[in-house]
Structures are given as structure tokens and as C-alpha cells.
Motif scaffolding. Structure first.
Motif, PDB file in Angstrom:
ATOM      1  N   ASP A 610      58.424  29.118 -21.775  1.00 41.60           N
ATOM      2  CA  ASP A 610      57.988  27.931 -21.030  1.00 41.60           C
ATOM      3  C   ASP A 610      56.983  28.306 -19.946  1.00 41.60           C
ATOM      4  OD1 ASP A 610      59.656  26.409 -22.567  1.00 41.60           O
ATOM      5  OD2 ASP A 610      61.266  26.291 -21.066  1.00 41.60           O
ATOM      6  N   LEU A 611      57.241  29.418 -19.227  1.00 36.16           N
ATOM      7  CA  LEU A 611      56.342  29.823 -18.149  1.00 36.16           C
ATOM      8  C   LEU A 611      54.992  30.276 -18.700  1.00 36.16           C
ATOM      9  CD1 LEU A 611      55.937  30.238 -15.159  1.00 36.16           C
ATOM     10  CD2 LEU A 611      56.977  32.501 -15.358  1.00 36.16           C
ATOM     11  N   SER A 612      55.014  30.987 -19.834  1.00 36.98           N
ATOM     12  CA  SER A 612      53.759  31.423 -20.444  1.00 36.98           C
ATOM     13  C   SER A 612      52.919  30.227 -20.886  1.00 36.98           C
ATOM     14  CB  SER A 612      54.071  32.325 -21.643  1.00 36.98           C
ATOM     15  OG  SER A 612      52.882  32.717 -22.293  1.00 36.98           O
ATOM     16  N   LYS A 613      53.612  29.230 -21.475  1.00 30.60           N
ATOM     17  CA  LYS A 613      52.895  28.015 -21.896  1.00 30.60           C
ATOM     18  C   LYS A 613      52.358  27.271 -20.672  1.00 30.60           C
ATOM     19  CE  LYS A 613      51.556  24.828 -24.794  1.00 30.60           C
ATOM     20  NZ  LYS A 613      52.521  23.903 -25.403  1.00 30.60           N
ATOM     21  N   ALA A 614      53.112  27.268 -19.569  1.00 30.19           N
ATOM     22  CA  ALA A 614      52.677  26.585 -18.355  1.00 30.19           C
ATOM     23  C   ALA A 614      51.410  27.218 -17.791  1.00 30.19           C
ATOM     24  CB  ALA A 614      53.789  26.619 -17.306  1.00 30.19           C
ATOM     25  N   ILE A 615      51.347  28.542 -17.790  1.00 35.28           N
ATOM     26  CA  ILE A 615      50.144  29.230 -17.282  1.00 35.28           C
ATOM     27  C   ILE A 615      48.953  28.919 -18.178  1.00 35.28           C
ATOM     28  CG2 ILE A 615      49.124  31.496 -16.844  1.00 35.28           C
ATOM     29  CD1 ILE A 615      51.994  32.472 -16.181  1.00 35.28           C
ATOM     30  N   GLU A 616      49.210  28.830 -19.472  1.00 35.95           N
ATOM     31  CA  GLU A 616      48.138  28.463 -20.411  1.00 35.95           C
ATOM     32  C   GLU A 616      47.648  27.041 -20.136  1.00 35.95           C
ATOM     33  OE1 GLU A 616      47.625  27.693 -25.227  1.00 35.95           O
ATOM     34  OE2 GLU A 616      49.343  28.840 -24.481  1.00 35.95           O
ATOM     35  N   MET A 617      48.576  26.126 -19.871  1.00 34.02           N
ATOM     36  CA  MET A 617      48.200  24.749 -19.561  1.00 34.02           C
ATOM     37  C   MET A 617      47.434  24.660 -18.241  1.00 34.02           C
ATOM     38  SD  MET A 617      49.226  23.009 -22.125  1.00 34.02           S
ATOM     39  CE  MET A 617      49.089  21.327 -21.557  1.00 34.02           C
ATOM     40  N   TYR A 738      52.919  22.991 -14.206  1.00 35.26           N
ATOM     41  CA  TYR A 738      53.589  23.332 -12.956  1.00 35.26           C
ATOM     42  C   TYR A 738      55.117  23.252 -13.025  1.00 35.26           C
ATOM     43  CZ  TYR A 738      54.342  23.817  -7.968  1.00 35.26           C
ATOM     44  OH  TYR A 738      54.755  24.281  -6.744  1.00 35.26           O
ATOM     45  N   GLU A 739      55.651  22.316 -13.781  1.00 40.80           N
ATOM     46  CA  GLU A 739      57.101  22.128 -13.776  1.00 40.80           C
ATOM     47  C   GLU A 739      57.867  23.376 -14.212  1.00 40.80           C
ATOM     48  OE1 GLU A 739      57.599  18.592 -16.050  1.00 40.80           O
ATOM     49  OE2 GLU A 739      56.912  17.269 -14.431  1.00 40.80           O
ATOM     50  N   PRO A 740      57.468  24.116 -15.285  1.00 42.12           N
ATOM     51  CA  PRO A 740      58.176  25.366 -15.609  1.00 42.12           C
ATOM     52  C   PRO A 740      58.066  26.412 -14.494  1.00 42.12           C
ATOM     53  CG  PRO A 740      56.916  24.609 -17.489  1.00 42.12           C
ATOM     54  CD  PRO A 740      56.481  23.778 -16.343  1.00 42.12           C
ATOM     55  N   LEU A 741      56.916  26.494 -13.828  1.00 42.48           N
ATOM     56  CA  LEU A 741      56.775  27.421 -12.705  1.00 42.48           C
ATOM     57  C   LEU A 741      57.727  27.025 -11.581  1.00 42.48           C
ATOM     58  CD1 LEU A 741      55.311  29.661 -11.083  1.00 42.48           C
ATOM     59  CD2 LEU A 741      53.647  27.918 -10.399  1.00 42.48           C
ATOM     60  N   GLN A 742      57.822  25.733 -11.318  1.00 39.70           N
ATOM     61  CA  GLN A 742      58.718  25.227 -10.279  1.00 39.70           C
ATOM     62  C   GLN A 742      60.166  25.584 -10.610  1.00 39.70           C
ATOM     63  OE1 GLN A 742      58.584  20.935  -9.923  1.00 39.70           O
ATOM     64  NE2 GLN A 742      58.397  21.044  -7.706  1.00 39.70           N
ATOM     65  N   GLU A 743      60.543  25.431 -11.875  1.00 36.45           N
ATOM     66  CA  GLU A 743      61.904  25.744 -12.303  1.00 36.45           C
ATOM     67  C   GLU A 743      62.194  27.237 -12.175  1.00 36.45           C
ATOM     68  OE1 GLU A 743      64.701  25.484 -16.328  1.00 36.45           O
ATOM     69  OE2 GLU A 743      62.642  24.723 -16.345  1.00 36.45           O
ATOM     70  N   LEU A 842      58.806  39.969 -10.298  1.00 34.53           N
ATOM     71  CA  LEU A 842      57.965  38.789 -10.576  1.00 34.53           C
ATOM     72  C   LEU A 842      57.819  37.826  -9.402  1.00 34.53           C
ATOM     73  CD1 LEU A 842      58.846  37.523 -14.180  1.00 34.53           C
ATOM     74  CD2 LEU A 842      56.666  38.394 -13.360  1.00 34.53           C
ATOM     75  N   LEU A 843      58.893  37.674  -8.634  1.00 36.51           N
ATOM     76  CA  LEU A 843      58.918  36.612  -7.621  1.00 36.51           C
ATOM     77  C   LEU A 843      57.738  36.661  -6.650  1.00 36.51           C
ATOM     78  CD1 LEU A 843      60.336  34.148  -6.539  1.00 36.51           C
ATOM     79  CD2 LEU A 843      61.799  35.644  -5.148  1.00 36.51           C
ATOM     80  N   PRO A 844      57.366  37.795  -6.079  1.00 34.67           N
ATOM     81  CA  PRO A 844      56.226  37.794  -5.144  1.00 34.67           C
ATOM     82  C   PRO A 844      54.927  37.314  -5.788  1.00 34.67           C
ATOM     83  CG  PRO A 844      57.500  39.816  -4.921  1.00 34.67           C
ATOM     84  CD  PRO A 844      58.013  39.130  -6.132  1.00 34.67           C
ATOM     85  N   ASP A 845      54.683  37.773  -7.041  1.00 32.54           N
ATOM     86  CA  ASP A 845      53.452  37.365  -7.733  1.00 32.54           C
ATOM     87  C   ASP A 845      53.476  35.882  -8.085  1.00 32.54           C
ATOM     88  OD1 ASP A 845      52.260  39.874  -7.668  1.00 32.54           O
ATOM     89  OD2 ASP A 845      53.272  40.506  -9.508  1.00 32.54           O
ATOM     90  N   LEU A 846      54.637  35.372  -8.501  1.00 35.26           N
ATOM     91  CA  LEU A 846      54.737  33.945  -8.836  1.00 35.26           C
ATOM     92  C   LEU A 846      54.603  33.073  -7.589  1.00 35.26           C
ATOM     93  CD1 LEU A 846      57.613  33.900 -11.505  1.00 35.26           C
ATOM     94  CD2 LEU A 846      55.152  33.709 -11.877  1.00 35.26           C
ATOM     95  N   GLU A 847      55.132  33.536  -6.466  1.00 36.29           N
ATOM     96  CA  GLU A 847      54.983  32.776  -5.227  1.00 36.29           C
ATOM     97  C   GLU A 847      53.531  32.748  -4.763  1.00 36.29           C
ATOM     98  OE1 GLU A 847      57.869  34.619  -2.655  1.00 36.29           O
ATOM     99  OE2 GLU A 847      59.308  32.984  -2.996  1.00 36.29           O
ATOM    100  N   ALA A 848      52.833  33.870  -4.947  1.00 40.73           N
ATOM    101  CA  ALA A 848      51.405  33.902  -4.594  1.00 40.73           C
ATOM    102  C   ALA A 848      50.620  32.953  -5.506  1.00 40.73           C
ATOM    103  CB  ALA A 848      50.873  35.322  -4.713  1.00 40.73           C
ATOM    104  N   ARG A 854      49.643  25.035  -5.926  1.00 40.45           N
ATOM    105  CA  ARG A 854      50.625  24.012  -5.545  1.00 40.45           C
ATOM    106  C   ARG A 854      49.967  22.705  -5.132  1.00 40.45           C
ATOM    107  NH1 ARG A 854      52.535  26.070  -0.902  1.00 40.45           N
ATOM    108  NH2 ARG A 854      53.934  27.478  -2.022  1.00 40.45           N
ATOM    109  N   ASP A 855      48.903  22.775  -4.347  1.00 38.92           N
ATOM    110  CA  ASP A 855      48.306  21.564  -3.772  1.00 38.92           C
ATOM    111  C   ASP A 855      47.218  20.946  -4.638  1.00 38.92           C
ATOM    112  OD1 ASP A 855      49.992  21.795  -1.630  1.00 38.92           O
ATOM    113  OD2 ASP A 855      48.558  22.864  -0.373  1.00 38.92           O
ATOM    114  N   THR A 856      47.041  21.442  -5.840  1.00 37.60           N
ATOM    115  CA  THR A 856      46.085  20.834  -6.773  1.00 37.60           C
ATOM    116  C   THR A 856      46.780  20.577  -8.114  1.00 37.60           C
ATOM    117  OG1 THR A 856      45.305  23.089  -7.286  1.00 37.60           O
ATOM    118  CG2 THR A 856      44.004  21.798  -5.715  1.00 37.60           C
ATOM    119  N   ILE A 857      46.939  21.625  -8.905  1.00 40.81           N
ATOM    120  CA  ILE A 857      47.587  21.472 -10.204  1.00 40.81           C
ATOM    121  C   ILE A 857      49.040  21.028 -10.040  1.00 40.81           C
ATOM    122  CG2 ILE A 857      48.336  22.730 -12.268  1.00 40.81           C
ATOM    123  CD1 ILE A 857      45.805  24.437 -11.975  1.00 40.81           C
ATOM    124  N   GLY A 858      49.692  21.508  -8.997  1.00 44.32           N
ATOM    125  CA  GLY A 858      51.104  21.167  -8.793  1.00 44.32           C
ATOM    126  C   GLY A 858      51.346  20.002  -7.870  1.00 44.32           C
TER     127      GLY A 858
END
Length: 887
Positions: A610-617, A738-743, A842-848, A854-858
Motif C-alpha cells: 500500500d505504501l509503495s503504491k501511495a508513493i507511486e500515486m 497520502y492515506e497509506p502514508l498516514q496509516e 523508516l520512521l525518520p525518512d517517512l516523517e521527513a 502534508r500541506d499539498t498532496i496530503g
């Protein structure tokens, strides 16, 4: 015949008002008399009392019975109108306590040395009094008695002096809190419902679609939003007045000279200015600030203002006496105590748990008690001093009763006007005008301006607004907001106090002006200020953001702000994304590319997929926005040729639908005519002839539709559908990006909370042999609740649920429960292992990555709009967007 009785209604009302009959009885009286004559004529000449009514009639009204009477009663019973007596009380109390006199004398001394300083001080004080009292008569009389003699002694131009005082006194009609704004908000709330129905019908008739998109709906308004919307236009009008007086004084200094009173500007004078200015400003802050901050409704703010005015009157009426300021000081101390408690502690008597809760409750109770003591003490003072409180209450009751009686009378008049088809005639006239909405709006504003020469603001607001507002609000050509329309009408109505021959401000000033001031000089003086009001009206008309921005800003930044997925916000949010993609596209692309290179194998397969597909989207979001831009350009290009044709055809179709409605009414008469019907055979034959003529007229209109219409309409509708599809595609893309990244972030951030479940899960085995099945099930349910609070712990919760199920059956099975516990612990250890590894890797890179997108795509996935985006959307949605081509 309906037209004849409609004219009779208008003539009777004009005659009653012209001979000085009280407005409160002229409005309902003319309606009752006209309805009685029409019903009697219909019964005598057509065999039915309903014959000469376009909509309904006495028979239908009486069959509805109590419902109709309730409709009239509810006109004055709505919650919005509760604020009127509160604000009237506040204004009269401040006027009788001589607060206005103190302000005028002090400000005249302060501004006197400035060119035109006395005039500027009158405008300044007029603005302050408008924001505290809002009573035109009281303000004009007070300033006329105090300022006019001083201005005349200082050799001010008589027209300038009288015009300044009269115009400044009318500021209370547009600067909140204002009675006219409350009445307009009340009338517009009903108009919005009608306009929404009309627009829905227009959309269905034009497109064939049953459901209209919610972002095309007409948005309602409230008294609070009207106050917010009128705030900046009111300040603008004050600024225009001051600039005019200053410019006049500079150009002709002998007609508006500077004045020096001889009083030194020292510490004592500045203290006097502070003591004079701070209480009214504090009251303005409490009343308007509580509304703007969302702390209080308009009704609650009115109560605050009434109590505050009584406290101010309490010390002003005892000025110079020992202890005069004691109640006011107690009030300040009490408010500070309450504010501190509420600011630092949640006070709720039902949730007392600690000693701090008890202390906060006690302090709050003491503060409220002190506040009540100070209010009652001040009220007692106002009652004892010259029976001021009793006089204020009587004046408040009289004024409020007058307003409510006029509202009920106007409801009856409007009902009669509609019954005789007046509203339909007005709609036909306005919609038949060339130039679309803006020509309709111009005509309406001209009519209101002319009526202002003869009628009071209340009559205009409650008679004209309910008729024309639904028509203007329903038009998708300008798509104006109700608050903007209300403020524009309010600014226009304000001129009714200045326009001769019946301008009330002119009468008030004439009553207190010395005999040396001629009436013609007063009339001459207000001409320039009427022009300035029209200038303010034009400025606000051309820049609707002056009205719409503040209500939008407060709404979108409040705790109760709508979520970003609200359909009405999407257009402006997409405009924000477009600008951000253009400015920061490279940064976004780099962040997406970096996220795409992350090693996601530490995550479970489904989550990693899901996260890989989200980054692709996410990488597809900017191309999707580019597609919107391309199609928008195509729509704009096609609209150049299509818009005139669209307007012509929709006008013909609208006229044809209007005729169709009339045909249905006549066919109903035909069906109900004859020996056993409510209409005579002659009426049926007459209706048959009318139907034939109207059908021919309708066919002639339909024949005027150009032959190329269908082809061009289909082509343009296809482009519009492509634009809508592109926008939906963009929204789905950003949601999926964004939703899979948020999850995933929520799961990884809850690793510590997840790890803390281990002791509870291991205790399940020990408790199994120690507790009775029923008690054990309750214990398991408590642990299940804890597990449910941890993000992404569904599998663990399912395992705990299996334990509960095994022990909850009629025959508890400890072995099955123990097996479920072992399996759950194994699953827990497995999940804990990958969570900890993913959190560190992963968490530090995903938070960055999240921080960048967050304020555009998300943006759509956020619980509420961030401050910067909320301000952008508030500004973007403050204009008027033409949506007529979608209808």
C-alpha cells in the motif's frame, strides 16, 4: 384581476403611510383589506373566494388553519431576533448615562488642533457609539446638542457641520452590533432556503440531473456572520468620512478651522482620555470580540453588552462621588479571575477528580458571584438615580415591540403580495432584464435607494428583502453570498436616514439644532455624505472580499471549521496546490523520488504494498494537476463563443417554463370548473382560451432556440465533464497518495504504546486460572479496549477477542482460551519486532517525506486546514465565482 388587486395592495399601503398611519398597522391593514376585497369579489363575480388569487386563496389558507397563524407568529419568534432587545437596552443605557457626552468632549479636545479636527472627532465618536449603542436617534441628538454649537462657534461651515453629525449618527446601521444587520440576517436566512430550492430546480431543468453538486448550493448566513462581514465596510466608511473632512479642511481651511481649547496635552489629560476611551472600547471588544472569537453567539454577546452597559452607567451616573468606581472594579477583578481559571483549567462540576479541580471550581464560583454582585449593584444604582433603569426598560420595550409588530405586519403584507402573484411578476421583470445578475442587482439597489427617501430601514428590510433576495441569491451568474448581499443592502439602507424628505437623521438634527441653522443647510450638508456612502457601496460591490473574507477566515480557523474534504473548499484548495506545485515542484519531486528509493521490506507485505503504491500515486499528483490546467484553458476558450448562446437559450427556456407553470394553473381551474366544481363554467371556458394562447406563446419561444444549440451544448458539456473528471481524478490521486502514508506513520508512532501491551497480554494466562469466567470476561474486555486504542493492532485485538469468545460461551473452554493467548502472544512478538525495526530505519525518512507533502498532496486528509492554507482558502473563496455555465 390578480394584477388589479396587487396594485390595490401597493396603493393602500402607500396611502396609509402617506397620511401618517402607523407603519405597524399600515402593513398588515393594507394586506387584510385587499385580501378581503379580493375574496369578496371572487365570491360575488366568479363563484369562488380564491378566484382572484394567483397562489392559494382564503379557502386554502383557512383549511391550513393553525399552520398559517403559526407561520406569521414564527416571523417574530425566531431565535435570531432575541438579540434586538438586548442591543437596544445596551444602546439606550449608554446614551442616558452620558457616555456619549464624555467621548465627544474629550475627542474634540484631542483632535481639535488638526485641520477639521472637530469634524473628525465627531466621526470618531460616531463610530464608537455605533459599535456600542447603534441607536441613530440617540447618537444624532447627543452629538447635535454637544458638537453642533461648538462647531458653529469655531466658524465651521454649517452644511459641513450638520452633514458630519447626521452622517456619523447613521454609522450605527452598518457598524456592528446593528439592529438592521440582525433583521437582514433573519430575512436572508429565509431567503436562502427559497433561493436554494430555486437553484436546485434550475439545475434540474437545465441539466436533467436530480442532484445538484453541493458546491453550487446557496450558503446561508447568520447575525454573527453579518456582523463580521459588515465590520470592514463600516471601518471603510468611517475612513472615507474622515478623509473627506480632512481634505475639505485643507482645501478650505476657513470653513473647517483647527481649534485649540487651551487644555495642555499632559499626563492628566492623557489619563482622562484613557478613562473615557477604555470602557467603551472594552465593551466593544467584549461584544464583538466574543462573536469573532466564536466564544459567544450574537444573543449571548447582546447579553454581555447589556450587562456591560449597566456597569458603565453605574459608575458614570455616580461620577465624582466616593466609591463610584467600586462596582466596575469588582467587575474587572471578577472577569480576570474567571478568565484565568478558564484559561488554565477546564471547569466542569461533573468531572471533579483532584484538589486542583475543586480549587478551580471554587475560584470560578467566587468570580461569578462577584460579577453578579457588581451587575446587581450597578443595576440598583441606575434604578436609584433619576429612575434611569425604569426609563431604559420602557424605551427598550417600546422599541423592541415596534420592531416585532412591524415584522409580523410585514409577514402578512409579503404573504398577500405573493398571493396576488407579485413575487412572480418581480421575478419575471428582473430575469427579463438584459445584462444578467448585475443589471438585476443594480435595479434592486436603485429601488431600495429610492424607497429610502420615503420609508424607514425596517420597512425596507422586512418588505423588500424577502421578495428580491431569493431571486438574486438563486442566480448562478454571480453566485453571490448571502452575507455580501446583506451588507450591500445594509449600506444602501443606511442612506435612508439621510435622504430627504423623510430622512430620520435630518429630523433628529433639526429638532436640536439652533434656529439660526436653516433646514436647507442641513439638506445641503448631507448630499456630500450620501455621495460618500454610494462610493463605499461601489467599493464594496467591486471588492466582495471586504465583506466575505472575515466571515470565511473565522469559519475556517475556528475549532468547528469544516474538514478539508468539504466540497465547497475543493476549488480553492486545488488553486493552492497548483501554486505550490509551481513554486515547490522540484522539492516535491525530490522528496517523492527519495521516498520511492526507501527499503520497505521491513514492513508487512500488505502495508509495504500500500505504501509503495501511495508513493507511486504521489508522483502522479502534479501531472493530474497539469491535466486540470489544460482542460480549464480549453473550457475558457470554448466559453467565449458558447456563453452568449447559452445565456440566450437559457433565457428562452426560463420564459417557456414560466408559461408552462401558468398553463398548469389554468388547467387546474378547468378541472375544477363546472356544476360540481369550485369555479363556474364561464371561468373554465376563459381558462381554456388562456391555455390555448399560452401554448402558442410557449411554442413560439421554443422555436426561437437556435438550430446549432444542441450540437454546441453537447460539445461544451463534454469539455465540462472532462474537467470534472480531471478534478475527481486529482482528488482520488492525492487521497490514495497520502492515506497509506498516514496509516503507516500512525502505526510506527504507536510502537511504544504497542510494546506497553505486553504485560497485559501475558497477564491473560495467569488470570485465566485465578478468576471466575464472568469476571475473567470483564477483565479481557478491558484489555481488548486498551488494544483497540493502539493504531494498527487489529490482529492482536482479534486474538484477544478469541480469548473472550472462548470464555464467554455457555460452556467456557479454558484450553481454547489458552491456545488463543499463546497464538496472540506469538503474533504480538512478531509485530513488535517489525515495528521496532521499521521505527528505527523508516520512521525518520517517512516523517521527513510527510513534512514535504502534508500541506499539498496530503491536504485533503488533514483533520482541519492548517493556518496558512485556511487563510489562503478564505481569501480565495471571498470572491464571486460565476457557475452559470454549469446550469
Amino acid at each position: 384581476m390578480e394584477l388589479f388587486f396587487l396594485l390595490l395592495l401597493v396603493l393602500l399601503m402607500a396611502l396609509a403611510l402617506g397620511i401618517g398611519f402607523p407603519v405597524a398597522f399600515a402593513l398588515p391593514g393594507s394586506a387584510i383589506v385587499t385580501i378581503a376585497i379580493a375574496a369578496g369579489s371572487g365570491w360575488l363575480f366568479a363563484g369562488s373566494p380564491d378566484a382572484y388569487f394567483a397562489l392559494g386563496g382564503p379557502s386554502q389558507w383557512l383549511s391550513a388553519g393553525v399552520t398559517n397563524f403559526r407561520g406569521v407568529y414564527w416571523e417574530a419568534e425566531r431565535d435570531t431576533l432575541i438579540a434586538i432587545p438586548l442591543f437596544v437596552f445596551m444602546g439606550i443605557m449608554l446614551q442616558r448615562s452620558k457616555i456619549a457626552e464624555d467621548l465627544l468632549v474629550t475627542m474634540a479636545t484631542l483632535f481639535g488642533p488638526v485641520p477639521g479636527g472637530l469634524g473628525i472627532s465627531v466621526v470618531f465618536v460616531g463610530a464608537l457609539l455605533a459599535a456600542t449603542t447603534g441607536i441613530v436617534g440617540a447618537t444624532v441628538v447627543a452629538m447635535g446638542l454637544i458638537s453642533l454649537p461648538a462647531m458653529l462657534r469655531s466658524n465651521y461651515s454649517v452644511p459641513l457641520a450638520t452633514g458630519t453629525i447626521a452622517a456619523s449618527g447613521t454609522l450605527g446601521q452598518i457598524i456592528p452590533p446593528s439592529i438592521v444587520l440582525i433583521i437582514l440576517a433573519d430575512q436572508l436566512a429565509s431567503a436562502v432556503d427559497q433561493a436554494g430550492t430555486l437553484r436546485q430546480q434550475l439545475y434540474k431543468a437545465s441539466t436533467g440531473e436530480i442532484t445538484m453538486p453541493s458546491d453550487f448550493a446557496v450558503v446561508s448566513t447568520s447575525a454573527g456572520e453579518m456582523f463580521l462581514g459588515a465590520f470592514i465596510p463600516g471601518i471603510l466608511l468611517v475612513g472615507i468620512y474622515m478623509l473627506f473632512i480632512l481634505g475639505f479642511a485643507i482645501a478650505k481651511p476657513h470653513l473647517a478651522p483647527s481649534v485649540r481649547t487651551g487644555e495642555k496635552i499632559n499626563g492628566a489629560f492623557l489619563l482622562k482620555v484613557t478613562v473615557t476611551l477604555v470602557p467603551p472600547l472594552a465593551l466593544i471588544f467584549l461584544v464583538l470580540g466574543s462573536i469573532i472569537a466564536g466564544v459567544a453567539t450574537v444573543n449571548q454577546a447582546g447579553a454581555i453588552g447589556a450587562a456591560g452597559a449597566m456597569v458603565m452607567a453605574g459608575y458614570r451616573l455616580r461620577d465624582g462621588e466616593k466609591g463610584a468606581y467600586t462596582p466596575a472594579m469588582i467587575t474587572v477583578i471578577a472577569l480576570i479571575a474567571i478568565a484565568m481559571v478558564v484559561g488554565f483549567h477546564a471547569v466542569n462540576i461533573k468531572s471533579i477528580q483532584t484538589s486542583a479541580d475543586v480549587t478551580a471550581l471554587i475560584v470560578a464560583g467566587i468570580g461569578v458571584s462577584l460579577l453578579l454582585i457588581s451587575i446587581f449593584w450597578s443595576g440598583w444604582r441606575t434604578l436609584q438615580f433619576d429612575n434611569t433603569l425604569r426609563g431604559v426598560m420602557l424605551e427598550t420595550a417600546k422599541t423592541s415591540s415596534l420592531v416585532f409588530i412591524i415584522l409580523i405586519g410585514a409577514a402578512m403584507l409579503t404573504a398577500a403580495f405573493r398571493a396576488f402573484g407579485g413575487e412572480e411578476l418581480v421575478r419575471e421583470f428582473l430575469q427579463g432584464l438584459p445584462g444578467g445578475f448585475w443589471m438585476q442587482f443594480f435595479i434592486v439597489m436603485m429601488v431600495i435607494f429610492i424607497l429610502g427617501f420615503f420609508l424607514d430601514f425596517i420597512e425596507i428590510a422586512v418588505v423588500v428583502v424577502p421578495i428580491v433576495a431569493p431571486i438574486l441569491l438563486a442566480d448562478p451568474g454571480a453566485n453571490v453570498t448571502a452575507v455580501w448581499l446583506g451588507v450591500m443592502i445594509g449600506l444602501n439602507i443606511q442612506t435612508s436616514f439621510l435622504t430627504p424628505p423623510f430622512g430620520f437623521a435630518l429630523f433628529y438634527l433639526r429638532g436640536v439644532a439652533p434656529p439660526t441653522v436653516r433646514t436647507t443647510a442641513i439638506y445641503k450638508g448631507v448630499i456630500a455624505f450620501i455621495g460618500l456612502q454610494i462610493m463605499a457601496l461601489l467599493i464594496v460591490g467591486f471588492y466582495p472580499a471586504l465583506v466575505n473574507y472575515l466571515p470565511n477566515r473565522v469559519s475556517l480557523t475556528a475549532e468547528t471549521a469544516p474538514p478539508p474534504k468539504n466540497p465547497r473548499l475543493q476549488y480553492c484548495m486545488e488553486e493552492w496546490d497548483r501554486e505550490q506545485f509551481a513554486e515547490n515542484g522540484d522539492q516535491l519531486k525530490a522528496a517523492i523520488a527519495k521516498a520511492g528509493s526507501l527499503d520497505l521490506t521491513v514492513l508487512p507485505k500488505d502495508l509495504a504494498g500500500d505504501l509503495s503504491k501511495a508513493i507511486e500515486m504521489a508522483g502522479m499528483a502534479m501531472p493530474a494537476m497539469d491535466e486540470i490546467t489544460t482542460i480549464e484553458e480549453a473550457v475558457a476558450e470554448a466559453a467565449v463563443d458558447y456563453r452568449p448562446l447559452h445565456g440566450e437559450v437559457r433565457q428562452l427556456e426560463r420564459d417557456a417554463r414560466r408559461i408552462e407553470a401558468k398553463i398548469e394553473d389554468q388547467e387546474l381551474i378547468i378541472q375544477r370548473s363546472g356544476p360540481n366544481g369550485i369555479y363556474s363554467e364561464a371561468a373554465g371556458k376563459k381558462a381554456t382560451i388562456k391555455v390555448e394562447g399560452m401554448k402558442a406563446e410557449k411554442a413560439a419561444l421554443e422555436a426561437q432556440i437556435p438550430a446549432e444549440w444542441e450540437e454546441k451544448h453537447k460539445a461544451f458539456a463534454k469539455i465540462q465533464r472532462e474537467e470534472n473528471k480531471a478534478r475527481l481524478t486529482f482528488r482520488r490521486t492525492v487521497d490514495q497518495a497520502y492515506e497509506p502514508l498516514q496509516e503507516t506513520l500512525a502505526i510506527l508512532r504507536s510502537t511504544d504504546a504497542f510494546a506497553a501491551l505486553e504485560d497485559d497480554l501475558r497477564s491473560l494466562d495467569a488470570k485465566l486460572s485465578q478468576m471466575e469466567p464472568k469476571a475473567y470476561v470483564e477483565y479481557v474486555e478491558g484489555i481488548r479496549s486498551k488494544v483497540g486504542d493502539v493504531e494498527g493492532a487489529r490482529d492482536i485485538r482479534s486474538g484477544v477477542n478469541a480469548v473472550r469468545k472462548a470464555m464467554r460461551s455457555k460452556k467456557p473452554d479454558p484450553e481454547a482460551a489458552r491456545e488463543a493467548i499463546v497464538e496472540t502472544l506469538q503474533t504480538f512478538q512478531s509485530e513488535l519486532a517489525w515495528r521496532r525495526e521499521a521505527s528505527s530505519k523508516l520512521l525518520p525518512d517517512l516523517e521527513a517525506y510527510d513534512a514535504v507533502i502534508r500541506d499539498t498532496i496530503g491536504l485533503r486528509a488533514q483533520p482541519r486546514l492548517p493556518q496558512e492554507q485556511a487563510l489562503y482558502v478564505a481569501a480565495c473563496s471571498s470572491g464571486h465565482r460565476d457557475v452559470s455555465l454549469s446550469f
